[in-house]
Design a protein around this motif. Sequence first.
Motif, short mmCIF file in Angstrom:
data_model
loop_
_atom_site.label_atom_id
_atom_site.label_comp_id
_atom_site.label_asym_id
_atom_site.label_seq_id
_atom_site.Cartn_x
_atom_site.Cartn_y
_atom_site.Cartn_z
N GLN A 1 33.72 7.83 96.55
CA GLN A 1 32.64 8.50 95.81
C GLN A 1 32.68 8.10 94.33
OE1 GLN A 1 30.20 10.49 96.96
NE2 GLN A 1 30.93 10.41 99.06
N ALA A 2 31.52 7.97 93.74
CA ALA A 2 31.44 7.58 92.32
C ALA A 2 31.79 8.75 91.40
CB ALA A 2 30.04 7.06 92.01
N ALA A 3 31.36 9.96 91.78
CA ALA A 3 31.60 11.14 90.94
C ALA A 3 33.02 11.66 91.15
CB ALA A 3 30.59 12.23 91.27
N ASP A 4 33.62 12.19 90.09
CA ASP A 4 34.92 12.85 90.21
C ASP A 4 34.75 14.16 90.98
OD1 ASP A 4 35.96 10.80 88.72
OD2 ASP A 4 36.14 11.95 86.86
N ALA A 5 35.86 14.67 91.51
CA ALA A 5 35.82 15.93 92.28
C ALA A 5 36.82 16.93 91.72
CB ALA A 5 36.12 15.65 93.75
N ILE A 6 36.49 18.19 91.89
CA ILE A 6 37.40 19.28 91.54
C ILE A 6 37.78 19.97 92.85
CG2 ILE A 6 37.71 21.44 90.26
CD1 ILE A 6 37.28 19.01 88.43
N ALA A 7 39.09 19.97 93.16
CA ALA A 7 39.59 20.63 94.37
C ALA A 7 40.39 21.86 93.94
CB ALA A 7 40.47 19.68 95.16
N ILE A 8 40.04 23.02 94.49
CA ILE A 8 40.65 24.28 94.05
C ILE A 8 41.32 24.98 95.23
CG2 ILE A 8 40.26 26.47 92.84
CD1 ILE A 8 37.63 25.35 91.77
N GLU A 9 42.59 25.33 95.06
CA GLU A 9 43.31 26.07 96.09
C GLU A 9 42.93 27.54 96.06
OE1 GLU A 9 47.23 23.17 96.35
OE2 GLU A 9 47.44 25.06 95.26
N ASN A 10 43.28 28.27 97.11
CA ASN A 10 43.03 29.71 97.16
C ASN A 10 43.77 30.42 96.02
OD1 ASN A 10 41.55 29.25 99.46
ND2 ASN A 10 43.07 30.09 100.88
N GLN A 11 43.18 31.49 95.54
CA GLN A 11 43.75 32.32 94.46
C GLN A 11 43.77 31.59 93.10
OE1 GLN A 11 47.36 33.39 97.01
NE2 GLN A 11 46.94 35.34 96.00
N VAL A 12 42.91 30.58 92.99
CA VAL A 12 42.76 29.84 91.73
C VAL A 12 41.28 29.71 91.43
CG1 VAL A 12 43.20 27.63 90.55
CG2 VAL A 12 44.87 28.50 92.18
N ALA A 13 40.93 29.71 90.15
CA ALA A 13 39.53 29.51 89.75
C ALA A 13 39.48 28.56 88.56
CB ALA A 13 38.88 30.83 89.37
N ILE A 14 38.38 27.83 88.46
CA ILE A 14 38.14 27.10 87.22
C ILE A 14 37.06 27.84 86.45
CG2 ILE A 14 38.85 24.85 88.16
CD1 ILE A 14 35.54 24.48 87.45
N VAL A 15 37.23 27.86 85.14
CA VAL A 15 36.26 28.48 84.25
C VAL A 15 35.53 27.37 83.52
CG1 VAL A 15 35.95 30.08 82.32
CG2 VAL A 15 37.83 30.44 83.94
N TRP A 16 34.22 27.30 83.76
CA TRP A 16 33.38 26.27 83.16
C TRP A 16 32.58 26.92 82.04
CZ3 TRP A 16 32.82 21.11 83.35
CH2 TRP A 16 31.62 20.55 82.89
N ASP A 17 32.88 26.53 80.80
CA ASP A 17 32.24 27.18 79.66
C ASP A 17 31.78 26.11 78.67
OD1 ASP A 17 31.34 29.04 77.88
OD2 ASP A 17 33.32 29.79 77.28
N ASP A 18 30.49 25.85 78.70
CA ASP A 18 29.89 24.87 77.78
C ASP A 18 30.63 23.53 77.82
OD1 ASP A 18 28.01 24.06 75.95
OD2 ASP A 18 29.10 24.81 74.21
N TYR A 19 30.79 23.01 79.03
CA TYR A 19 31.42 21.70 79.30
C TYR A 19 32.93 21.69 79.05
CZ TYR A 19 27.15 19.43 80.64
OH TYR A 19 26.02 19.09 81.32
N GLU A 20 33.50 22.86 78.78
CA GLU A 20 34.97 22.94 78.72
C GLU A 20 35.46 23.60 79.99
OE1 GLU A 20 36.61 24.63 75.21
OE2 GLU A 20 35.76 23.10 73.91
N MET A 21 36.60 23.13 80.49
CA MET A 21 37.10 23.63 81.77
C MET A 21 38.55 24.08 81.61
SD MET A 21 36.55 21.74 85.43
CE MET A 21 37.16 20.17 84.84
N LYS A 22 38.83 25.29 82.09
CA LYS A 22 40.23 25.74 82.13
C LYS A 22 40.49 26.40 83.48
CE LYS A 22 39.76 30.37 80.12
NZ LYS A 22 40.25 31.33 79.14
N VAL A 23 41.75 26.61 83.79
CA VAL A 23 42.14 27.15 85.09
C VAL A 23 42.73 28.54 84.91
CG1 VAL A 23 43.73 26.84 87.05
CG2 VAL A 23 42.54 24.88 86.09
N ILE A 24 42.34 29.49 85.78
CA ILE A 24 42.98 30.80 85.83
C ILE A 24 43.47 31.04 87.26
CG2 ILE A 24 41.75 31.83 83.88
CD1 ILE A 24 39.92 33.22 85.92
N LYS A 25 44.54 31.84 87.38
CA LYS A 25 45.16 32.01 88.70
C LYS A 25 45.52 33.46 88.95
CE LYS A 25 47.52 27.53 88.17
NZ LYS A 25 48.79 26.81 88.35
#
Length: 227
Positions: free
Chosen positions: A180-204
């Motif tokens: 695939q040309a586009a990158d992917a985000i894979a997230i395990e259970n009990q984890v979330a990514i926070v997408w805020d104005d093109y910034e990304m962080k992880v919370i668990k």
Amino acid sequence: MIIAIGGGEVSQNETYEIDKFIVKSSKKEKPNFLFIPTASKDAKPYIETINNLYESLGCETDTLYLANVEVNRKEVSQKIENADIIYVGGGSTDYMMKIWRKYSVDKALMRAYKSGKVLAGLSAGSICWFIAGHSDSEFIEDIENPKHKWVKGLGIIPYLHCPHYDEPERTGFDDFYSGQAADAIAIENQVAIVWDDYEMKVIKSNPSKNAYKLSWTDTGLEKEVLY
């Protein structure tokens, strides 16, 4: 802001720390919380579980019913406009996206994002915010010889996506994603990514679980842990 959760049993408080973060992110004393359970075809026990949890976290809860009901488009827009937090439930992503497009819920959610509401969701409710996601809709819908497939989302988060990345059924995602040309985000259970104005962080809610960024290069698959 979007909080995309990879998975976890809400009824067993497996996402509780993430749920608290979602409520806090609204910056409201008693936020209006809207649950969209389309992917589960508006399953009653699921609705009760989510609404009870978010009421206990101080929200005023409401539900947007779109399955097996006569849908009032004006009411759909009003409910989405009135919400401070919009949470999308899990289930069949394919079914959900078809229903959303039929009733212009996709457009209403794009407006909600642009107006700064807190958007969240788990599994199918995580896939919907990305370009497309690794979906088990065919398994849920009892299709003969089911297989995982890409289901197109709203494209707000400019990556492909795999939820439940630590579950056995998702072990084939790396091969599925190959080339695939586009990158992917894979997230395990009990984890979330926070997408805020093109910034990304992880919370668990489980420190031992992770989220990953996958890229396909000339040398093969590259994978990095996100923080």
